[in-house]
Design an enzyme around this catalytic site. Sequence first.
Site, short mmCIF file in Angstrom:
data_model
loop_
_atom_site.label_atom_id
_atom_site.label_comp_id
_atom_site.label_asym_id
_atom_site.label_seq_id
_atom_site.Cartn_x
_atom_site.Cartn_y
_atom_site.Cartn_z
N GLU A 163 2.34 -3.75 -2.61
CA GLU A 163 1.93 -4.00 -1.22
C GLU A 163 0.71 -4.91 -1.06
OE1 GLU A 163 1.64 -0.05 0.42
OE2 GLU A 163 3.77 0.33 0.14
N GLU A 189 12.56 2.41 -3.39
CA GLU A 189 12.04 3.61 -2.71
C GLU A 189 12.90 3.97 -1.50
OE1 GLU A 189 7.85 3.45 -1.78
OE2 GLU A 189 7.37 2.29 -3.57
C1 GLA Z 1 4.75 3.47 -0.33
C2 GLA Z 1 4.38 3.68 -1.80
C3 GLA Z 1 4.98 4.92 -2.35
C4 GLA Z 1 4.90 6.08 -1.40
C5 GLA Z 1 5.52 5.67 -0.10
C6 GLA Z 1 5.62 6.79 0.89
O1 GLA Z 1 5.98 2.97 -0.14
O2 GLA Z 1 4.76 2.61 -2.59
O3 GLA Z 1 4.32 5.26 -3.53
O4 GLA Z 1 3.58 6.49 -1.26
O5 GLA Z 1 4.71 4.63 0.42
O6 GLA Z 1 4.47 7.52 0.97
#
Ligand code: GLA
Length: 324
Positions: free
Chosen positions: A133, A239
């Site tokens: 991010e 994710e």
């Molecule tokens: C982001 C992070 C994850 C997790 C998600 C949801 O996507 O990369 O590690 O913390 O948020 O909390």
Amino acid sequence: MPSDRTLREVAESRGFDVGAAVDADSLRRDASYRTRLAEEFSALTPENALKMGPLRPTPDTYDFRDADAIVNFGRANDTTVRGHALVWHNQTPDWFQSWDYTDDQLRTFLREHVHTVVGRYRRTVDAWDVVNEAVADDGTMRETVWYDAMGEAYVDRAFEWANEVNPDADLYYNDYGADAVNGKSDAVYDLLDRLLDRGVPVDGVGLQLHALGEWPDPASIAENVRRFQELGLDVQITEMDVAFPAGEAPDDALERQAEYYRDVVDVCLETGVDTLVTWGVRDADSWLRSFRDFSERFTGDPLLFDDRNRPKPAYRAVSEALSE
Ligand code: GLA
């Protein structure tokens, strides 16, 4: 056609990995959780255990217990393991707030962190989310402690340091909101293009695909995946979860959710993405239940297994898409 094979068996028979984010406490305490993980998933990502906050209780120490437990479980069950995440602006150690560092000290700290963590799991972790991010929602570089101290070069260095210790690991840049073609994914694309131009050892990009409220259009995800692949990068879904805005779930919510999972698996198969990780195992474990802002805004049942660990329509949809 319903399958009597597990999701893992179906996926592996076509060279695909379906994965899950893993919680260390559930892994220790709950046998049914362990069974689901081992039988249904072939790729594991520690949900929190490898983040800097949990790993670094004090500036000079590491607590590897949770991470070791998850990594060892993955090895024992012959799954791949994704290390998440070496450099991120969230879930940094508490003591960071009061640390009065110079830019140079922060750089040295980060270098030592990356070397130690990647080094410890040199033989056991296959892929790393090296930087998570780094791009803000408006497409600029996110202003983080790392960026403030080192500028964009922190991204370059993190990949180089990880590569120095484990040249065999696959090194990813990971982000949210960059799943389909949009302003944010344009910015992520440009960042990766610059990194590659500078010879930074980045192997791939992780698209988180938290489909919350607005679900990215599958055709646009496919187009986005292809442009990253054309840069020479591997692309994985890292994710995934799928939720409706709170209070707006339709009567057929679980079927609609299943259809979306199916569409995304189809995109993976079409484009050659070979890994899709869901952000948890059972709905009850989802971060959407425990993060206050999010639990108020979205429905809390985004995964493949329900609260009682039973497969949902989404589970069957993923399995069917992989069987076709
Ligand atoms: C982001 C992070 C994850 C997790 C998600 C949801 O996507 O990369 O590690 O913390 O948020 O909390």
